[in-house]
Motif scaffolding. Structure first.
Motif, mmCIF file in Angstrom:
data_model
loop_
_atom_site.group_PDB
_atom_site.id
_atom_site.type_symbol
_atom_site.label_atom_id
_atom_site.label_comp_id
_atom_site.label_asym_id
_atom_site.label_seq_id
_atom_site.Cartn_x
_atom_site.Cartn_y
_atom_site.Cartn_z
ATOM 1 N N ASN A 1 17.245 -112.911 11.730
ATOM 2 C CA ASN A 1 16.706 -114.163 12.261
ATOM 3 C C ASN A 1 17.285 -115.410 11.604
ATOM 4 O OD1 ASN A 1 15.021 -112.880 14.119
ATOM 5 N ND2 ASN A 1 13.338 -112.710 12.658
ATOM 6 N N ASP A 2 17.391 -115.381 10.275
ATOM 7 C CA ASP A 2 17.760 -116.605 9.559
ATOM 8 C C ASP A 2 19.260 -116.749 9.300
ATOM 9 O OD1 ASP A 2 15.009 -116.499 9.460
ATOM 10 O OD2 ASP A 2 14.870 -117.414 7.492
ATOM 11 N N PHE A 3 20.007 -115.649 9.420
ATOM 12 C CA PHE A 3 21.460 -115.756 9.223
ATOM 13 C C PHE A 3 22.204 -115.567 10.548
ATOM 14 C CE2 PHE A 3 25.700 -114.204 8.073
ATOM 15 C CZ PHE A 3 26.093 -115.223 7.219
ATOM 16 N N ILE A 4 22.074 -114.373 11.144
ATOM 17 C CA ILE A 4 22.767 -114.142 12.414
ATOM 18 C C ILE A 4 22.216 -115.077 13.498
ATOM 19 C CG2 ILE A 4 23.220 -112.479 14.250
ATOM 20 C CD1 ILE A 4 23.177 -110.286 12.187
ATOM 21 N N GLY A 5 20.890 -115.187 13.561
ATOM 22 C CA GLY A 5 20.278 -116.043 14.572
ATOM 23 C C GLY A 5 20.733 -117.490 14.463
#
Length: 212
Positions: free
Chosen positions: A85-89
């Motif tokens: 969620n916080d990196f790839i997203g």
């Protein structure tokens, strides 16, 4: 019914329930351990490592979990949720202005049709159309890979949550089994100590009213 008999019956019933809860706890513990080991194995095989704190961008530093897990290997469900969620997203949103793999499907097909038509008519704008098609195709391919990995990581996270819930259920089952076992032991103890002749809720003898 004699009080001693009642104590024994309730105590036996308590032990049976305790045994059932113990079996349920063992099954839930087994499922929890399987989920944990499976998630760890699958995530370890991905060989993903969080960026170190000094290499995080200003946007990435807004995520508390990226800072918390900085430099660590990705091996747990919570780490998978954070990375997904916080990196790839975060980076997926910046690839095509927030558009998804599915969103780019129609524009890509339209450009392909325009390139095909331009090739047939020797359109002078062919080179520009081909450049646009290459750009959108690259973006869509990158989005596909990013969204696929993100989905896999979130699936692993979801599986780990089920494992955690199973572990919590096992703990409740063990505590309930222990409580029932203690109550059953207390019941057997009371059955030994209570007089054999004592009855449960014995009826009071009929009293003959006094006559004047």
């Amino acid at each position: 019914m004699k009080r001693r008999t009642l104590d024994i019956l309730f105590s036996i019933g308590g032990l049976v329930l305790a045994a059932l809860l113990l079996v349920a706890g063992i099954v839930l513990t087994s499922n929890a351990n399987f989920a944990k080991n499976y998630v760890t194995t699958q995530l370890t095989q991905q060989n993903i490592t969080f960026k170190t704190a000094d290499t995080l961008t200003d946007e990435e530093k807004k995520s508390s979990c990226l800072i918390q897990y900085a430099g660590q290997k990705l091996t747990t469900g919570k780490q998978a949720e954070c990375y997904a969620n916080d990196f790839i997203g975060l980076h997926v949103k910046s690839i095509a202005g927030g558009k998804t793999y599915a969103d780019l499907g129609t524009p890509q097909s339209q450009l392909q049709a325009q390139v095909t038509q331009a090739q047939k008519t020797n359109d002078p704008n062919l080179a520009n159309l081909q450049k646009q098609l290459t750009t959108i195709s690259t973006q869509r391919d990158t989005l596909f890979k990013g969204e696929t990995l993100r989905g896999l990581l979130l699936t692993s996270y979801g599986f780990s949550v089920f494992g955690d819930k199973a572990g919590q259920g096992a703990l409740v089952a063990y505590l309930a089994a222990l409580l029932l076992a203690l109550l059953s032991i207390a019941g057997f103890t009371h059955a030994v100590l209570v007089p054999r002749t004592r009855t449960f809720a014995a009826a009071e003898p009929n009293r003959i009213p006094a006559t004047a």
